[in-house]
Design a protein around this motif. Sequence first.
Motif, PDB file in Angstrom:
ATOM      1  N   ASN A  74       0.827  -1.216   0.000  1.00 25.76           N
ATOM      2  CA  ASN A  74       0.000   0.000   0.000  1.00 25.76           C
ATOM      3  C   ASN A  74       0.854   1.256   0.000  1.00 25.76           C
ATOM      4  OD1 ASN A  74      -2.259  -1.563   0.244  1.00 25.76           O
ATOM      5  ND2 ASN A  74      -2.446  -1.281   2.474  1.00 25.76           N
ATOM      6  N   TYR A  75       1.846   1.257   0.897  1.00 23.30           N
ATOM      7  CA  TYR A  75       2.651   2.458   1.075  1.00 23.30           C
ATOM      8  C   TYR A  75       3.505   2.742  -0.160  1.00 23.30           C
ATOM      9  CZ  TYR A  75       5.543   5.961   3.439  1.00 23.30           C
ATOM     10  OH  TYR A  75       6.183   7.119   3.791  1.00 23.30           O
ATOM     11  N   HIS A  76       4.038   1.679  -0.775  1.00 25.50           N
ATOM     12  CA  HIS A  76       4.798   1.862  -2.018  1.00 25.50           C
ATOM     13  C   HIS A  76       3.955   2.575  -3.061  1.00 25.50           C
ATOM     14  CE1 HIS A  76       8.307  -1.207  -1.548  1.00 25.50           C
ATOM     15  NE2 HIS A  76       8.248  -0.305  -0.589  1.00 25.50           N
ATOM     16  N   ALA A  77       2.710   2.158  -3.174  1.00 29.74           N
ATOM     17  CA  ALA A  77       1.802   2.772  -4.151  1.00 29.74           C
ATOM     18  C   ALA A  77       1.579   4.247  -3.823  1.00 29.74           C
ATOM     19  CB  ALA A  77       0.473   2.013  -4.176  1.00 29.74           C
ATOM     20  N   VAL A  78       1.403   4.533  -2.533  1.00 21.20           N
ATOM     21  CA  VAL A  78       1.194   5.920  -2.098  1.00 21.20           C
ATOM     22  C   VAL A  78       2.423   6.770  -2.414  1.00 21.20           C
ATOM     23  CG1 VAL A  78       0.905   7.377  -0.041  1.00 21.20           C
ATOM     24  CG2 VAL A  78      -0.471   5.304  -0.298  1.00 21.20           C
ATOM     25  N   LEU A  79       3.617   6.208  -2.122  1.00 27.28           N
ATOM     26  CA  LEU A  79       4.861   6.955  -2.370  1.00 27.28           C
ATOM     27  C   LEU A  79       5.095   7.182  -3.860  1.00 27.28           C
ATOM     28  CD1 LEU A  79       7.468   5.439   0.130  1.00 27.28           C
ATOM     29  CD2 LEU A  79       6.298   7.639   0.288  1.00 27.28           C
ATOM     30  N   LEU A  80       4.826   6.136  -4.640  1.00 28.79           N
ATOM     31  CA  LEU A  80       4.997   6.227  -6.088  1.00 28.79           C
ATOM     32  C   LEU A  80       4.141   7.353  -6.648  1.00 28.79           C
ATOM     33  CD1 LEU A  80       6.858   4.268  -7.551  1.00 28.79           C
ATOM     34  CD2 LEU A  80       4.849   3.045  -8.381  1.00 28.79           C
ATOM     35  N   GLU A  81       2.913   7.368  -6.200  1.00 27.26           N
ATOM     36  CA  GLU A  81       1.945   8.384  -6.606  1.00 27.26           C
ATOM     37  C   GLU A  81       2.449   9.788  -6.225  1.00 27.26           C
ATOM     38  OE1 GLU A  81      -0.916   7.847  -8.143  1.00 27.26           O
ATOM     39  OE2 GLU A  81      -1.560   9.952  -8.078  1.00 27.26           O
ATOM     40  N   TYR A  82       2.952   9.918  -4.991  1.00 30.39           N
ATOM     41  CA  TYR A  82       3.386  11.227  -4.496  1.00 30.39           C
ATOM     42  C   TYR A  82       4.665  11.702  -5.188  1.00 30.39           C
ATOM     43  CZ  TYR A  82       5.693  14.603  -1.450  1.00 30.39           C
ATOM     44  OH  TYR A  82       6.363  15.695  -0.980  1.00 30.39           O
ATOM     45  N   PHE A  83       5.708  10.818  -5.242  1.00 28.82           N
ATOM     46  CA  PHE A  83       7.011  11.259  -5.753  1.00 28.82           C
ATOM     47  C   PHE A  83       7.027  11.435  -7.274  1.00 28.82           C
ATOM     48  CE2 PHE A  83       8.764   9.720  -1.616  1.00 28.82           C
ATOM     49  CZ  PHE A  83       9.386  10.909  -1.249  1.00 28.82           C
ATOM     50  N   ARG A  84       6.086  10.774  -7.961  1.00 26.48           N
ATOM     51  CA  ARG A  84       6.040  10.868  -9.418  1.00 26.48           C
ATOM     52  C   ARG A  84       6.077  12.334  -9.886  1.00 26.48           C
ATOM     53  NH1 ARG A  84       1.860   6.926 -11.082  1.00 26.48           N
ATOM     54  NH2 ARG A  84       3.526   5.429 -10.802  1.00 26.48           N
ATOM     55  N   ASN A 101      12.674   0.789  -5.078  1.00 29.36           N
ATOM     56  CA  ASN A 101      12.135   0.762  -3.720  1.00 29.36           C
ATOM     57  C   ASN A 101      11.940   2.190  -3.204  1.00 29.36           C
ATOM     58  OD1 ASN A 101      11.441   0.423  -1.104  1.00 29.36           O
ATOM     59  ND2 ASN A 101      13.249  -0.751  -0.516  1.00 29.36           N
ATOM     60  N   PRO A 102      10.757   2.731  -3.421  1.00 32.06           N
ATOM     61  CA  PRO A 102      10.528   4.150  -3.096  1.00 32.06           C
ATOM     62  C   PRO A 102      10.745   4.486  -1.617  1.00 32.06           C
ATOM     63  CG  PRO A 102       8.472   3.026  -3.699  1.00 32.06           C
ATOM     64  CD  PRO A 102       9.585   2.094  -4.006  1.00 32.06           C
ATOM     65  N   MET A 103      10.664   3.469  -0.745  1.00 25.32           N
ATOM     66  CA  MET A 103      10.844   3.762   0.679  1.00 25.32           C
ATOM     67  C   MET A 103      12.258   4.237   1.004  1.00 25.32           C
ATOM     68  SD  MET A 103       8.778   1.401   3.240  1.00 25.32           S
ATOM     69  CE  MET A 103       9.084   1.714   4.948  1.00 25.32           C
ATOM     70  N   ASN A 118      10.166  15.865   3.271  1.00 26.85           N
ATOM     71  CA  ASN A 118       9.455  16.423   4.435  1.00 26.85           C
ATOM     72  C   ASN A 118       7.943  16.457   4.248  1.00 26.85           C
ATOM     73  OD1 ASN A 118      11.817  16.779   5.827  1.00 26.85           O
ATOM     74  ND2 ASN A 118      12.093  18.907   5.177  1.00 26.85           N
ATOM     75  N   GLU A 119       7.523  16.603   3.005  1.00 26.30           N
ATOM     76  CA  GLU A 119       6.090  16.734   2.732  1.00 26.30           C
ATOM     77  C   GLU A 119       5.413  15.402   2.387  1.00 26.30           C
ATOM     78  OE1 GLU A 119       4.137  19.585   2.920  1.00 26.30           O
ATOM     79  OE2 GLU A 119       5.950  20.340   3.909  1.00 26.30           O
ATOM     80  N   CYS A 120       6.199  14.327   2.293  1.00 28.41           N
ATOM     81  CA  CYS A 120       5.624  13.092   1.743  1.00 28.41           C
ATOM     82  C   CYS A 120       4.703  12.386   2.742  1.00 28.41           C
ATOM     83  CB  CYS A 120       6.734  12.171   1.243  1.00 28.41           C
ATOM     84  SG  CYS A 120       7.338  11.031   2.455  1.00 28.41           S
ATOM     85  N   PRO A 121       3.770  11.572   2.256  1.00 26.89           N
ATOM     86  CA  PRO A 121       2.852  10.859   3.151  1.00 26.89           C
ATOM     87  C   PRO A 121       3.615   9.929   4.105  1.00 26.89           C
ATOM     88  CG  PRO A 121       2.178  10.626   0.858  1.00 26.89           C
ATOM     89  CD  PRO A 121       3.537  11.243   0.838  1.00 26.89           C
ATOM     90  N   PRO A 149       8.150   6.515  24.928  1.00 27.88           N
ATOM     91  CA  PRO A 149       8.719   6.565  23.581  1.00 27.88           C
ATOM     92  C   PRO A 149       8.153   7.758  22.795  1.00 27.88           C
ATOM     93  CG  PRO A 149       7.011   4.903  23.689  1.00 27.88           C
ATOM     94  CD  PRO A 149       7.142   5.458  25.071  1.00 27.88           C
ATOM     95  N   VAL A 150       8.949   8.229  21.841  1.00 28.30           N
ATOM     96  CA  VAL A 150       8.499   9.323  20.987  1.00 28.30           C
ATOM     97  C   VAL A 150       8.075   8.707  19.657  1.00 28.30           C
ATOM     98  CG1 VAL A 150       9.193  11.471  19.849  1.00 28.30           C
ATOM     99  CG2 VAL A 150      10.157  10.871  22.089  1.00 28.30           C
ATOM    100  N   LEU A 151       6.824   8.898  19.295  1.00 28.77           N
ATOM    101  CA  LEU A 151       6.351   8.387  18.009  1.00 28.77           C
ATOM    102  C   LEU A 151       6.922   9.263  16.904  1.00 28.77           C
ATOM    103  CD1 LEU A 151       4.446   6.295  16.649  1.00 28.77           C
ATOM    104  CD2 LEU A 151       2.694   8.059  16.709  1.00 28.77           C
ATOM    105  N   ASN A 152       7.725   8.664  16.033  1.00 29.61           N
ATOM    106  CA  ASN A 152       8.316   9.421  14.926  1.00 29.61           C
ATOM    107  C   ASN A 152       7.831   8.822  13.612  1.00 29.61           C
ATOM    108  OD1 ASN A 152       9.834  10.571  12.930  1.00 29.61           O
ATOM    109  ND2 ASN A 152      11.825  10.097  13.827  1.00 29.61           N
ATOM    110  N   PRO A 153       6.794   9.415  13.030  1.00 29.65           N
ATOM    111  CA  PRO A 153       6.198   8.829  11.814  1.00 29.65           C
ATOM    112  C   PRO A 153       7.143   8.846  10.619  1.00 29.65           C
ATOM    113  CG  PRO A 153       5.073  10.868  12.463  1.00 29.65           C
ATOM    114  CD  PRO A 153       6.164  10.649  13.452  1.00 29.65           C
ATOM    115  N   ARG A 154       8.287   9.577  10.739  1.00 28.26           N
ATOM    116  CA  ARG A 154       9.275   9.638   9.640  1.00 28.26           C
ATOM    117  C   ARG A 154      10.309   8.524   9.748  1.00 28.26           C
ATOM    118  NH1 ARG A 154       7.698  12.419   5.736  1.00 28.26           N
ATOM    119  NH2 ARG A 154       6.290  14.036   6.423  1.00 28.26           N
ATOM    120  N   LEU A 155      10.283   7.805  10.855  1.00 26.31           N
ATOM    121  CA  LEU A 155      11.325   6.807  11.084  1.00 26.31           C
ATOM    122  C   LEU A 155      11.096   5.567  10.203  1.00 26.31           C
ATOM    123  CD1 LEU A 155      13.773   6.034  12.951  1.00 26.31           C
ATOM    124  CD2 LEU A 155      12.108   4.955  14.436  1.00 26.31           C
ATOM    125  N   VAL A 156      12.055   5.288   9.336  1.00 30.26           N
ATOM    126  CA  VAL A 156      12.023   4.044   8.551  1.00 30.26           C
ATOM    127  C   VAL A 156      13.416   3.428   8.631  1.00 30.26           C
ATOM    128  CG1 VAL A 156      10.207   4.688   6.935  1.00 30.26           C
ATOM    129  CG2 VAL A 156      12.567   5.303   6.414  1.00 30.26           C
TER     130      VAL A 156
END
Length: 321
Positions: A74-84, A101-103, A118-121, A149-156
């Motif tokens: 799912n997330y790959h599809a979202v990233l592909l859509e956004y970064f395109r 691998n867009p991630m 910074n702006e990506c989903p 813990p600190v929730l960091n939604p940018r952490l991959v």
Amino acid sequence: MIKLFYMGPMFRYERPQAGRQRQFYQFGTEALGSMHPGMDAEVIAMALQIFERIGLVGLKAEINSVGCKECRTNYHAVLLEYFRNHISQMCPDCQMRLEKNPMRILDCKAKTCQPYINECPEVIDSVCLACRNHLDEVIKYLQLMGISPVLNPRLVRGLDYYTKTAFEIRDESLGAQNAVAAGGRYDNLVQDMGGPATPAIGFAAGMERIILAMKNKGIEPMKKHNLIYIAATSEEVKDKAAVLAQRLRANNIPVELSWDKKSLKSQFRHAANINARYTIIVGDSEINQGKVMLKDMTKEEQQLIAVEELPDYFCVVPDTF
Ligand SMILES: [Zn+2]
Ligand SMILES: [Zn+2]
């Protein structure tokens, strides 16, 4: 359930840069065999505890979920859509990553790419209910253990095999490169490599960065606190001291003695220098009755104790071993 740790020199293939040498030192732990979110919390808590023990207190645990295989699709599809729409303005590495691998784009350090990253989903908005629940449970267990813990939604994580929990332990004194340990779940890796389905979680920590963090904070390396020093009151009882040392070492008790220091005073000074927890004084008359004087170096107390009782004594002193 299998729990492992390792420690030693590692080698990286990628090009060396400041603070990223080709040979470096790392330790890590792996816990294999449990899907339970409590396991994740236990591993994160252990990492923090290790740092606390060496004096690095107040570190932050950042946590996120990178989802399972389905979430990832799912997330790959979202990233592909956004970064395109932005990829033509981004670095060549990212242009390659978009298809493969867009991630990995999220790890890009190139300045030109940062505004788009910074702006990506966020991955957390693409994870399934089960993965979201898992993350909430990990956070709940951590909070029960007194950790916020600190929730960091940018952490991959840079590697694709990670699933669900991703975390980093950060020391803010280190500046931009401030992760002292990083890890996460890898529930599919063992199976993907041909083994049986085995959920797992682990982390690795780079020692060079830990040493840097300790230097920044003026933390001295911890001295051996478990050490027992054996002092002999005269040359005549050194043989008895040696036999005693051998016996204690056979019981896994770390012991030090000095062959060349004659006076009791210089032996005591040495015991203090090496930060011995106890000093055993082997004296003529006592040792002939099978006894020694045992001095607790933290309390300035001493007691006469039978040599027979020493191995058990050291093994039951709770804050010593
Ligand atoms: Zn999922
Ligand atoms: Zn880039």
